[in-house]
Design a protein around this motif. Structure first.
Motif, PDB file in Angstrom:
ATOM      1  N   THR A 197       4.768   8.096   0.440  1.00  0.00           N
ATOM      2  CA  THR A 197       3.712   7.251   0.992  1.00  0.00           C
ATOM      3  C   THR A 197       4.328   6.312   2.025  1.00  0.00           C
ATOM      4  OG1 THR A 197       2.442   7.305  -1.071  1.00  0.00           O
ATOM      5  CG2 THR A 197       1.948   5.530   0.486  1.00  0.00           C
ATOM      6  N   PRO A 199       3.912   3.192   4.424  1.00  0.00           N
ATOM      7  CA  PRO A 199       3.059   2.049   4.743  1.00  0.00           C
ATOM      8  C   PRO A 199       2.872   1.903   6.249  1.00  0.00           C
ATOM      9  CG  PRO A 199       5.273   1.314   4.200  1.00  0.00           C
ATOM     10  CD  PRO A 199       5.230   2.785   3.892  1.00  0.00           C
ATOM     11  N   GLY A 233       8.346   4.195   7.179  1.00  0.00           N
ATOM     12  CA  GLY A 233       7.059   3.587   7.489  1.00  0.00           C
ATOM     13  C   GLY A 233       6.311   4.412   8.509  1.00  0.00           C
ATOM     14  N   GLU A 259       0.252  -2.651   6.582  1.00  0.00           N
ATOM     15  CA  GLU A 259       0.777  -3.278   5.358  1.00  0.00           C
ATOM     16  C   GLU A 259       1.981  -4.168   5.634  1.00  0.00           C
ATOM     17  OE1 GLU A 259       0.754  -0.209   1.994  1.00  0.00           O
ATOM     18  OE2 GLU A 259       0.125   0.962   3.755  1.00  0.00           O
ATOM     19  N   HIS A 260       2.623  -3.969   6.797  1.00  0.00           N
ATOM     20  CA  HIS A 260       3.758  -4.804   7.200  1.00  0.00           C
ATOM     21  C   HIS A 260       3.603  -5.177   8.668  1.00  0.00           C
ATOM     22  CE1 HIS A 260       6.484  -4.255   3.680  1.00  0.00           C
ATOM     23  NE2 HIS A 260       5.783  -3.139   3.545  1.00  0.00           N
ATOM     24  N   ASN A 312       3.923  -9.826   3.718  1.00  0.00           N
ATOM     25  CA  ASN A 312       4.798  -8.763   4.233  1.00  0.00           C
ATOM     26  C   ASN A 312       4.983  -8.930   5.739  1.00  0.00           C
ATOM     27  OD1 ASN A 312       5.165  -7.479   1.735  1.00  0.00           O
ATOM     28  ND2 ASN A 312       3.213  -6.393   1.950  1.00  0.00           N
ATOM     29  N   PHE A 337       9.964  -1.628   3.167  1.00  0.00           N
ATOM     30  CA  PHE A 337       8.882  -0.667   2.962  1.00  0.00           C
ATOM     31  C   PHE A 337       8.900  -0.039   1.576  1.00  0.00           C
ATOM     32  CE2 PHE A 337       9.457   0.473   7.766  1.00  0.00           C
ATOM     33  CZ  PHE A 337       8.989  -0.788   8.118  1.00  0.00           C
TER      34      PHE A 337
END
Length: 376
Positions: A197, A199, A233, A259-260, A312, A337
């Motif tokens: 997964t 991010p 990522g 997400e970041h 994040n 990550f």
């Protein structure tokens, strides 16, 4: 990892043509015949010293007779490290940026260099202005290098070319192999994860350095954008931007809701007109860097993003974008990550080891900073 292996076994980019001359293929694809090692070199992009020093160590400045002023202006923390170790470099002649008309070829000719190294990005200006032709008429070889526009394509060739110019071919190969091994600490482990997964990540280029400081200058699928992908990522900007650099619409950033968030920063006090940048880098003030980073996240549209709400948010030293030290940010990104997967990885320890092994200057921390949830 396969790409790295292929790079190692690729057709060599340098071909010996005589006992004293070597034909080098530079980053512009030009064949340049040079007597190596060169005796007198002008480094047309002073930040190339990050590579030259890794090849020559204590002899870094033995044959350099001049360099561009970018290390002084754009990377003063590194300049300080090198001037502490090599105080004589304070007297090295400085040259400006060719596309801005600040590089005096006449002054360069007066130093009687064998070679001038330039960044690939200035090739068009060098041709159209007659710089190449005039340098050739003066017996000076111009060589283009690239660690910025397309590092995956050009970095290794550029390291090897510098190895040839400075008579450090074995060291260049050692440096390349070290980079491979350090990057593989991340990429090999990621490759072993089934259904990884990734991010979403937004990486903003040099906010707070000038102008109105609006969002969202970023990176396409190369340079820092590629580092994000290698670290596990997904660089959200690469979905719409296919060039090295570009601008992402703030509305697109809201829709992507990464997400970041990572911003690039450096000590730009010598040239910034607003001084809102994050001054990460060698020996940086972490309190000030964290304060600046939090302030940048108050801009539209960052408060709306989950990355900001969840803490994040990070900053990375901008100068990694032009030096083949990318293994360090790749490792740190991977820990941001995928913290559980890379719990045992120590990027700072590895970068300190790199300094001991390759560089004539000492290591000081300060290349990254992160916010905690609720800190902004």
């Amino acid at each position: 990892m396969a790409a790295f292996i292929l790079a190692l076994i690729a057709t060599p980019v340098i071909i010996a043509t005589s006992a004293s001359a070597t034909e080098i293929i530079d980053s512009a694809g030009r064949k340049v015949e040079i007597d190596v090692p060169a005796k007198r070199v002008i480094v047309g992009e002073a930040r190339q010293i990050h590579v030259i020093a890794a090849l020559l160590g204590e002899k870094t400045f033995d044959t350099i007779v001049g360099w561009r002023d970018d290390l002084v202006k754009k990377d003063p923390d590194s300049y300080k490290a090198y001037i502490e170790r090599f105080p004589q470099i304070e007297k090295l002649p400085l040259f400006g940026y060719l596309p801005q008309g600040d590089f005096s070829l006449e002054a360069a000719i007066a130093l009687t260099p064998d070679v001038i190294t330039l960044n690939l990005e200035v090739e068009k200006t060098a041709k159209e202005s007659g710089f190449e032709e005039k340098a050739a008429a003066a017996g000076i070889k111009v060589v283009y290098l690239d660690f910025r526009l397309d590092p995956d394509k050009n970095s290794e060739n550029s390291i090897r070319v510098l190895g040839q110019i400075f008579g450090a071919v074995p060291r260049a190969e050692e440096f390349i192999a070290y980079r491979h091994d350090q990057i593989a600490l991340v990429t090999d482990r990621l490759a072993s994860v089934k259904d990884l997964t990734r991010p979403g990540v937004f990486i903003e280029r040099a906010p707070g350095i000038s102008g109105e400081n609006n969002c969202c200058r970023t990176f396409g699928p190369v340079n820092f954008g590629a580092m994000v992908e290698q670290a596990g990522g997904h660089n959200i900007a690469s979905d719409v931007i296919k060039t090295t650099f570009g601008d992402l619409n703030p509305e697109q950033l809201i829709v992507s809701n990464p997400e970041h968030v990572i911003v690039t920063g450096s000590n730009w006090a010598a040239e910034s007109d607003i001084n809102q940048f994050v001054p990460v880098g060698r020996g940086a003030d972490m309190d000030l860097s964290r304060e600046r980073l939090a302030k940048l996240m108050e801009r539209t549209p960052f408060p709306e993003l989950d990355a900001v709400k969840n803490g994040n948010v990070h900053a990375v030293w901008h100068q990694f974008y032009g030096a083949p030290y990318e293994f360090y940010p790749i490792q740190q990104f991977a820990k941001w990550f995928h913290p559980e997967l890379f719990a045992d990885l120590n990027p700072e320890q590895n970068f300190e080891e790199f300094h001991r092994k390759f560089l004539p200057v000492t290591y000081k921390p300060g290349y990254f900073v992160s916010l905690e949830k609720g800190s902004n």
